[in-house]
Design a protein around this motif. Sequence first.
Motif, PDB file in Angstrom:
ATOM      1  N   THR A 221       0.881  -1.311  -0.119  1.00 32.96           N
ATOM      2  CA  THR A 221       0.120   0.072   0.082  1.00 32.96           C
ATOM      3  C   THR A 221       0.818   1.320  -0.147  1.00 32.96           C
ATOM      4  O   THR A 221       2.079   1.394   0.836  1.00 32.96           O
ATOM      5  CB  THR A 221      -1.001   0.064   1.311  1.00 32.96           C
ATOM      6  N   GLN A 222       0.461   2.258  -0.906  1.00 30.77           N
ATOM      7  CA  GLN A 222       1.085   3.334  -0.852  1.00 30.77           C
ATOM      8  C   GLN A 222       0.431   4.588  -0.149  1.00 30.77           C
ATOM      9  O   GLN A 222      -1.058   4.361  -0.117  1.00 30.77           O
ATOM     10  CB  GLN A 222       1.642   3.925  -2.217  1.00 30.77           C
ATOM     11  N   PHE A 223       1.082   5.645   0.539  1.00 25.81           N
ATOM     12  CA  PHE A 223       0.232   6.754   0.946  1.00 25.81           C
ATOM     13  C   PHE A 223       0.576   7.940   0.640  1.00 25.81           C
ATOM     14  O   PHE A 223       1.667   8.171  -0.016  1.00 25.81           O
ATOM     15  CB  PHE A 223       0.784   6.493   2.513  1.00 25.81           C
ATOM     16  N   SER A 224      -0.470   8.880   0.486  1.00 25.09           N
ATOM     17  CA  SER A 224      -0.367  10.116  -0.061  1.00 25.09           C
ATOM     18  C   SER A 224      -0.925  11.151   0.961  1.00 25.09           C
ATOM     19  O   SER A 224      -1.298  10.807   1.984  1.00 25.09           O
ATOM     20  CB  SER A 224      -0.995  10.187  -1.459  1.00 25.09           C
ATOM     21  N   VAL A 225      -1.116  12.432   0.769  1.00 24.35           N
ATOM     22  CA  VAL A 225      -1.693  13.453   1.359  1.00 24.35           C
ATOM     23  C   VAL A 225      -2.669  14.271   0.530  1.00 24.35           C
ATOM     24  O   VAL A 225      -2.354  14.710  -0.440  1.00 24.35           O
ATOM     25  CB  VAL A 225      -0.527  14.479   2.194  1.00 24.35           C
ATOM     26  N   LEU A 226      -3.706  14.688   1.139  1.00 27.64           N
ATOM     27  CA  LEU A 226      -4.686  15.398   0.717  1.00 27.64           C
ATOM     28  C   LEU A 226      -4.814  16.903   1.492  1.00 27.64           C
ATOM     29  O   LEU A 226      -4.991  16.558   2.646  1.00 27.64           O
ATOM     30  CB  LEU A 226      -6.160  14.863   0.573  1.00 27.64           C
ATOM     31  N   ASP A 227      -4.451  17.646   0.887  1.00 22.41           N
ATOM     32  CA  ASP A 227      -4.661  19.240   1.893  1.00 22.41           C
ATOM     33  C   ASP A 227      -5.759  20.237   1.302  1.00 22.41           C
ATOM     34  O   ASP A 227      -5.921  20.188  -0.091  1.00 22.41           O
ATOM     35  CB  ASP A 227      -3.316  19.759   1.556  1.00 22.41           C
ATOM     36  N   LEU A 228      -6.541  20.644   2.154  1.00 25.35           N
ATOM     37  CA  LEU A 228      -7.483  21.624   1.874  1.00 25.35           C
ATOM     38  C   LEU A 228      -6.913  22.997   1.743  1.00 25.35           C
ATOM     39  O   LEU A 228      -7.542  24.022   1.394  1.00 25.35           O
ATOM     40  CB  LEU A 228      -8.823  21.628   2.677  1.00 25.35           C
ATOM     41  N   VAL A 229      -5.686  23.235   2.303  1.00 25.70           N
ATOM     42  CA  VAL A 229      -5.019  24.661   2.382  1.00 25.70           C
ATOM     43  C   VAL A 229      -5.821  25.303   3.392  1.00 25.70           C
ATOM     44  O   VAL A 229      -6.475  26.331   3.045  1.00 25.70           O
ATOM     45  CB  VAL A 229      -4.841  25.194   1.111  1.00 25.70           C
ATOM     46  N   PRO A 230      -5.930  24.965   4.629  1.00 24.32           N
ATOM     47  CA  PRO A 230      -6.918  25.741   5.727  1.00 24.32           C
ATOM     48  C   PRO A 230      -6.389  26.835   6.110  1.00 24.32           C
ATOM     49  O   PRO A 230      -5.257  27.055   6.308  1.00 24.32           O
ATOM     50  CB  PRO A 230      -6.922  24.415   6.739  1.00 24.32           C
ATOM     51  N   VAL A 231      -7.302  27.683   5.985  1.00 22.28           N
ATOM     52  CA  VAL A 231      -7.257  29.039   6.689  1.00 22.28           C
ATOM     53  C   VAL A 231      -7.336  29.099   8.219  1.00 22.28           C
ATOM     54  O   VAL A 231      -8.412  28.905   8.435  1.00 22.28           O
ATOM     55  CB  VAL A 231      -7.692  30.313   5.943  1.00 22.28           C
ATOM     56  N   ARG A 232      -6.421  29.456   9.048  1.00 18.92           N
ATOM     57  CA  ARG A 232      -6.788  29.487  10.288  1.00 18.92           C
ATOM     58  C   ARG A 232      -7.387  30.427  11.020  1.00 18.92           C
ATOM     59  O   ARG A 232      -6.981  31.526  10.383  1.00 18.92           O
ATOM     60  CB  ARG A 232      -5.585  28.979  11.394  1.00 18.92           C
TER      61      ARG A 232
END
Length: 325
Positions: free
Chosen positions: A2-13
């Motif tokens: 299994t390979q792993f990746s990242v999903l980012d919403l580019v959150p504004v804090r």
Amino acid sequence: MTQFSVLDLVPVREGGSVGDALTAATDLAKAAEAAGCKRFWVAEHHAMEGIAGGATSVVLAHIGNATSTIRIGSGGIMLPNHTPFQIAEQFGTLDALFPGRIDLGLGRAPGAGPELQRALRKDLHRAAEMFPQDVVELMALMKGEGAIHPTPGRGAEPEFWMLGSSLFGAQLAAKLGLPYAFASHFAPDHLDAALELYRRDFQPSEACEKPHVMAAMNLFVADSEDEAEYLASSQLQAFVALRTGRPGKLPPPVKNFRDSLPAQAQAMLAHIGQASAIGTPATARETVESFVVRTGADEIVFGGSTYDAAARIRSLELAMDALQP
């Protein structure tokens, strides 16, 4: 494996700026690359003050310049918001800048409410109905087929993905012979049925000889269970705010947030969180491995926004150390 990746919403804090969000996304992408992740994807959302990935191709260009080996792409581009020709140009440009590293994940949802239709000057309902034809047109444009040729775009070779949270995307991915990514991190209801349908009806293509599945999970890892739950509370607050019509910037974490909610809200979070790994590295590894067994996923993509950008990087590093042999 299994390979792993990242999903980012580019959150504004809360208390932060869009510039801060873009810097955090870039730092996360560099950390994901160093940790051995395969992909870094950015999701397209619009008219949401807490999410800064709306100009997805521009964000990806910035991240591409800050990294060197990790694949970068859209998770996804909401094609009804655009014309196929525009996306051919944008991702043709990205492919020229970062050859062999670009993923083009496509989704059917508009990514915002009815007000977006007015802002985009588009009939989004009609555009969503045209989604299958638009996907085919986009692929044809990049192959150089048709009377008009996008430059850049013609001859570009991004890796196409179909995204979905229902059976529709699974059906289309199977028909077109594309890899399929399911948004189980926020819409787990149809996960098993969609994957079964996709694998059963898959038609091999030049791009993909056999079914290839990515499933999304929320990931919050820390030295203790309590700390991980504390980190997750920012995103949990954002989920509750979104579902109750009060979306905003990503709030600071709150201790024992779940316990402060009424039973109905707690049940909603438990339902959404079916595809979540929250806890210590050992706990997260066990949860992820069980989810892989359940789904048979070839890849897992990790979402999960934290108020402290450094905490998300450490969460990812702890998880990748635990998951990799």
